[in-house]
Design an enzyme around this catalytic site. Structure first.
Site, PDB file in Angstrom:
ATOM      1  N   ARG A   1      -3.848 -15.434 -24.248  1.00  0.00           N
ATOM      2  CA  ARG A   1      -4.637 -15.577 -22.998  1.00  0.00           C
ATOM      3  C   ARG A   1      -3.871 -15.994 -21.824  1.00  0.00           C
ATOM      4  O   ARG A   1      -4.199 -16.394 -20.948  1.00  0.00           O
ATOM      5  CB  ARG A   1      -5.967 -16.371 -23.268  1.00  0.00           C
ATOM      6  CG  ARG A   1      -6.690 -16.206 -24.333  1.00  0.00           C
ATOM      7  CD  ARG A   1      -8.022 -16.491 -24.209  1.00  0.00           C
ATOM      8  NE  ARG A   1      -9.189 -15.920 -25.199  1.00  0.00           N
ATOM      9  CZ  ARG A   1      -9.082 -16.514 -26.404  1.00  0.00           C
ATOM     10  NH1 ARG A   1      -8.529 -17.493 -26.511  1.00  0.00           N
ATOM     11  NH2 ARG A   1      -9.865 -16.079 -27.389  1.00  0.00           N
TER      12      ARG A   1
ATOM     13  N   LYS B   1       1.710  -8.847  -9.952  1.00  0.00           N
ATOM     14  CA  LYS B   1       1.114  -7.659 -10.373  1.00  0.00           C
ATOM     15  C   LYS B   1       1.806  -7.359 -11.729  1.00  0.00           C
ATOM     16  O   LYS B   1       3.059  -7.512 -11.503  1.00  0.00           O
ATOM     17  CB  LYS B   1       1.301  -6.380  -9.555  1.00  0.00           C
ATOM     18  CG  LYS B   1       0.146  -6.656  -8.475  1.00  0.00           C
ATOM     19  CD  LYS B   1       0.408  -5.234  -7.683  1.00  0.00           C
ATOM     20  CE  LYS B   1      -0.543  -4.800  -6.583  1.00  0.00           C
ATOM     21  NZ  LYS B   1      -0.761  -3.638  -5.682  1.00  0.00           N
TER      22      LYS B   1
ATOM     23  N   GLU C   1      11.854   0.429  -0.391  1.00  0.00           N
ATOM     24  CA  GLU C   1      10.499  -0.518  -0.413  1.00  0.00           C
ATOM     25  C   GLU C   1      10.913  -1.365   0.911  1.00  0.00           C
ATOM     26  O   GLU C   1      10.020  -1.903   1.334  1.00  0.00           O
ATOM     27  CB  GLU C   1      10.644  -1.326  -1.531  1.00  0.00           C
ATOM     28  CG  GLU C   1      10.297  -0.434  -2.967  1.00  0.00           C
ATOM     29  CD  GLU C   1       8.582  -0.219  -2.834  1.00  0.00           C
ATOM     30  OE1 GLU C   1       7.799  -0.561  -2.051  1.00  0.00           O
ATOM     31  OE2 GLU C   1       8.113   0.685  -3.796  1.00  0.00           O
TER      32      GLU C   1
ATOM     33  N   LYS D   1       6.611  -9.890   2.245  1.00  0.00           N
ATOM     34  CA  LYS D   1       5.835  -9.753   1.320  1.00  0.00           C
ATOM     35  C   LYS D   1       4.917 -10.937   0.891  1.00  0.00           C
ATOM     36  O   LYS D   1       3.854 -10.723   0.605  1.00  0.00           O
ATOM     37  CB  LYS D   1       6.315  -8.905   0.149  1.00  0.00           C
ATOM     38  CG  LYS D   1       5.329  -8.659  -1.098  1.00  0.00           C
ATOM     39  CD  LYS D   1       5.950  -7.817  -2.170  1.00  0.00           C
ATOM     40  CE  LYS D   1       4.758  -7.670  -3.120  1.00  0.00           C
ATOM     41  NZ  LYS D   1       4.822  -6.699  -4.391  1.00  0.00           N
TER      42      LYS D   1
ATOM     43  N   GLU E   1      -5.482  -8.310  -3.691  1.00  0.00           N
ATOM     44  CA  GLU E   1      -5.604  -6.916  -3.143  1.00  0.00           C
ATOM     45  C   GLU E   1      -6.863  -6.421  -2.873  1.00  0.00           C
ATOM     46  O   GLU E   1      -7.481  -5.205  -3.337  1.00  0.00           O
ATOM     47  CB  GLU E   1      -4.798  -5.602  -3.915  1.00  0.00           C
ATOM     48  CG  GLU E   1      -4.520  -4.543  -3.101  1.00  0.00           C
ATOM     49  CD  GLU E   1      -3.564  -3.472  -3.986  1.00  0.00           C
ATOM     50  OE1 GLU E   1      -2.287  -3.726  -3.960  1.00  0.00           O
ATOM     51  OE2 GLU E   1      -4.051  -2.610  -4.356  1.00  0.00           O
TER      52      GLU E   1
ATOM     53  N   ARG F   1      -3.371  -6.370   1.350  1.00  0.00           N
ATOM     54  CA  ARG F   1      -2.240  -6.325   0.248  1.00  0.00           C
ATOM     55  C   ARG F   1      -1.942  -5.038   0.500  1.00  0.00           C
ATOM     56  O   ARG F   1      -1.065  -4.377  -0.204  1.00  0.00           O
ATOM     57  CB  ARG F   1      -2.629  -6.994  -0.995  1.00  0.00           C
ATOM     58  CG  ARG F   1      -1.308  -6.922  -1.800  1.00  0.00           C
ATOM     59  CD  ARG F   1      -1.204  -7.911  -2.875  1.00  0.00           C
ATOM     60  NE  ARG F   1      -0.282  -7.898  -3.978  1.00  0.00           N
ATOM     61  CZ  ARG F   1       0.073  -8.355  -4.743  1.00  0.00           C
ATOM     62  NH1 ARG F   1      -0.613  -9.454  -5.000  1.00  0.00           N
ATOM     63  NH2 ARG F   1       1.097  -8.028  -5.723  1.00  0.00           N
TER      64      ARG F   1
ATOM     65  N   ASN G   1       0.845  -0.428  -0.064  1.00  0.00           N
ATOM     66  CA  ASN G   1       0.946   0.900  -0.569  1.00  0.00           C
ATOM     67  C   ASN G   1       1.459   1.935   0.367  1.00  0.00           C
ATOM     68  O   ASN G   1       1.072   3.136   0.245  1.00  0.00           O
ATOM     69  CB  ASN G   1      -0.443   1.047  -1.096  1.00  0.00           C
ATOM     70  CG  ASN G   1      -0.909   0.218  -2.274  1.00  0.00           C
ATOM     71  OD1 ASN G   1       0.075  -0.335  -3.044  1.00  0.00           O
ATOM     72  ND2 ASN G   1      -2.167  -0.199  -2.356  1.00  0.00           N
TER      73      ASN G   1
ATOM     74  N   HIS H   1       2.716   4.991  -0.889  1.00  0.00           N
ATOM     75  CA  HIS H   1       2.562   5.011  -2.349  1.00  0.00           C
ATOM     76  C   HIS H   1       1.556   6.002  -3.056  1.00  0.00           C
ATOM     77  O   HIS H   1       1.619   6.351  -4.199  1.00  0.00           O
ATOM     78  CB  HIS H   1       2.007   3.748  -2.890  1.00  0.00           C
ATOM     79  CG  HIS H   1       3.579   2.900  -3.055  1.00  0.00           C
ATOM     80  ND1 HIS H   1       4.026   2.351  -1.827  1.00  0.00           N
ATOM     81  CD2 HIS H   1       3.794   1.970  -4.060  1.00  0.00           C
ATOM     82  CE1 HIS H   1       5.207   1.654  -2.494  1.00  0.00           C
ATOM     83  NE2 HIS H   1       5.092   1.289  -3.794  1.00  0.00           N
TER      84      HIS H   1
ATOM     85  N   HIS I   1       3.112   8.192  -5.704  1.00  0.00           N
ATOM     86  CA  HIS I   1       2.573   7.897  -7.112  1.00  0.00           C
ATOM     87  C   HIS I   1       2.361   9.362  -7.736  1.00  0.00           C
ATOM     88  O   HIS I   1       2.489   9.619  -8.655  1.00  0.00           O
ATOM     89  CB  HIS I   1       1.358   7.105  -7.105  1.00  0.00           C
ATOM     90  CG  HIS I   1       1.819   5.659  -7.262  1.00  0.00           C
ATOM     91  ND1 HIS I   1       0.852   4.494  -7.110  1.00  0.00           N
ATOM     92  CD2 HIS I   1       2.923   4.966  -7.694  1.00  0.00           C
ATOM     93  CE1 HIS I   1       1.423   3.511  -7.171  1.00  0.00           C
ATOM     94  NE2 HIS I   1       2.759   3.588  -7.382  1.00  0.00           N
TER      95      HIS I   1
ATOM     96  N   HIS J   1      11.001   5.915  -8.634  1.00  0.00           N
ATOM     97  CA  HIS J   1       9.926   5.213  -7.735  1.00  0.00           C
ATOM     98  C   HIS J   1      10.203   5.069  -6.276  1.00  0.00           C
ATOM     99  O   HIS J   1       9.432   5.435  -5.480  1.00  0.00           O
ATOM    100  CB  HIS J   1       9.340   3.950  -8.384  1.00  0.00           C
ATOM    101  CG  HIS J   1       8.317   3.316  -7.649  1.00  0.00           C
ATOM    102  ND1 HIS J   1       7.096   3.933  -7.526  1.00  0.00           N
ATOM    103  CD2 HIS J   1       8.247   2.168  -6.584  1.00  0.00           C
ATOM    104  CE1 HIS J   1       6.264   3.193  -6.734  1.00  0.00           C
ATOM    105  NE2 HIS J   1       7.056   2.190  -6.320  1.00  0.00           N
TER     106      HIS J   1
HETATM  107  N1  GLY Z   1       3.921  -3.500  -4.772  1.00  0.00           N
HETATM  108  C1  GLY Z   1       2.742  -3.679  -4.273  1.00  0.00           C
HETATM  109  C2  GLY Z   1       1.875  -5.043  -4.454  1.00  0.00           C
HETATM  110  O1  GLY Z   1       2.630  -5.818  -5.081  1.00  0.00           O
HETATM  111  O2  GLY Z   1       0.979  -5.192  -3.919  1.00  0.00           O
END
Ligand code: GLY
Length: 369
Positions: free
Chosen positions: A126, A148, A190, A232, A242, A246, A250, A253, A257, A270
């Protein structure tokens, strides 16, 4: 932000506490007392890839010496690592090796290793602590920051994951000297991304130092990495899970993606896919406030960083993958673009007909306006 002689110290505050982030050329050679204390007398599982272990494994010696026990666990290179079967294998290894709630995971590798290791740490018993030691530019400026974690399913990338913040992040820009030049370029996209939607001065700083950055000059890279991380941090602190802002991160992206997915994650890195995704989104942006000069500046910087050619891709395949993207919400897809340089906008009101037409134009010539 505080600066020691060779490192820049930042902090990300989040609902579970705060994460110290150190950025510096050679920062792993002289780990901070804080980092050493985090390892002290613990069972440590260093999740890494064979290539990173071969190139940089010895740099962990000081941390290893402080641990009560130490086990290096190798996972496949690239996106193949982000698989539930790989995660299951690691959980079972941790159990067999006596992993406990006070064990520590180190994520020593690029974004894929970091996403997987964070996911494994987040799910094990957990949730146990982990530390991010990112070894690619992409991971240092983006993937390792913000908690993330995820693995992929065949249907969609990053579709199973959780928010689990690392105990600490250490970005040593010296590690970037062994990167494939294409991987370094991939990470720079990025940086361009966050510059375009949030921190426009980063764009000019990258423009000015581009040749040193592309030559993996660790001293030139450190302040750029730190500035991208700081940007960031500010976005993530305002919206850690998010719910809204946040999603600015993207930019590039959604189509990015989709481009990765249609080639089964094999043709484009990527960051390269994000580079193309930004070129696409700039077209939407130009119809919604972004001036020609701003769009030209971002497009020109993407060109100078350098993208490989885009292979054969159909509009239908991209559209299908786009709709499956995890950013798709019930109200429709949220598109992210700069409405002015440094001002990102999230827009859920673009109709499918415009997206389809714009995709057609983009695929005919990604570089045109
Ligand atoms: N890579 C995008 C984020 O961390 O929200």
């Amino acid at each position: 932000m505080t600066n020691s002689a060779s490192a820049i110290d930042l902090e990300l505050r989040h609902p579970a506490g705060s994460t110290p982030i150190r950025v510096g050329a050679g920062a792993l050679r002289e780990p901070s007392e804080e980092l050493l204390n985090a390892v002290d007398e613990r069972s440590v599982f260093a999740i890494t890839s064979p290539a990173v272990r071969g190139l940089h494994g010895t740099r962990l010696a000081e941390l290893e010496a402080r641990a009560a026990s130490w086990q290096a666990l190798e996972v496949p290179e690239g996106e193949r690592a982000k698989d539930l079967t790989v995660a299951e294998g690691l959980w079972r290894e941790l159990l067999r090796a006596g992993g406990k709630r006070d064990s520590l995971v180190l994520a020593f590798g690029g974004g894929t290793v970091g996403d997987l290791a964070g996911f494994v740490a987040g799910g094990f018993l957990r949730g146990i602590d982990y530390i991010q030691l990112p070894t690619t530019l992409l991971a240092q400026v983006d993937a390792a920051i913000g908690g993330k974690t995820a693995v992929n399913l065949p249907e969609a990338k990053n579709s199973v994951g959780l928010f689990h913040h690392p105990r600490a992040v250490l970005c040593d820009t010296e590690l970037l000297s062994t990167l494939d030049p294409a991987e370094l370029r991939s990470g720079l996209f990025e940086v361009v991304k966050i510059g375009a939607i949030y921190a426009p001065d980063l764009l000019s700083r990258v423009e000015e130092r581009l040749s040193s950055l592309l030559a993996a000059d660790a001293e030139a890279l450190a302040p750029i990495v730190a500035a991208a991380v700081q940007a960031k941090v500010e976005i993530v602190e305002a919206d850690p899970e998010e719910a809204d802002r946040r999603r600015l991160l993207n930019f590039g992206h959604t189509v990015g993606h989709a481009l990765e997915a249609v080639s089964d994650y094999r043709e484009l890195r990527h960051g390269e896919a994000v580079g193309y995704g930004m070129l696409f989104a700039l077209r939407l942006a130009r119809r919604r406030g972004l001036g020609a000069d701003g769009a030209d500046q971002v497009r020109e910087l993407i060109r100078r960083v350098g993208l490989p050619p885009l292979g054969e891709v159909s509009v239908a395949a991209l559209l299908q993958r786009t709709a499956r993207d995890k950013k798709a919400r019930q109200a429709g897809l949220a598109w992210v673009y700069p409405s002015a340089l440094g001002e990102g906008r999230i827009d859920s009101a673009i109709d499918l007909e415009e997206i389809e037409r714009t995709l057609r134009e983009f695929l005919a010539d990604p570089w045109s306006e």
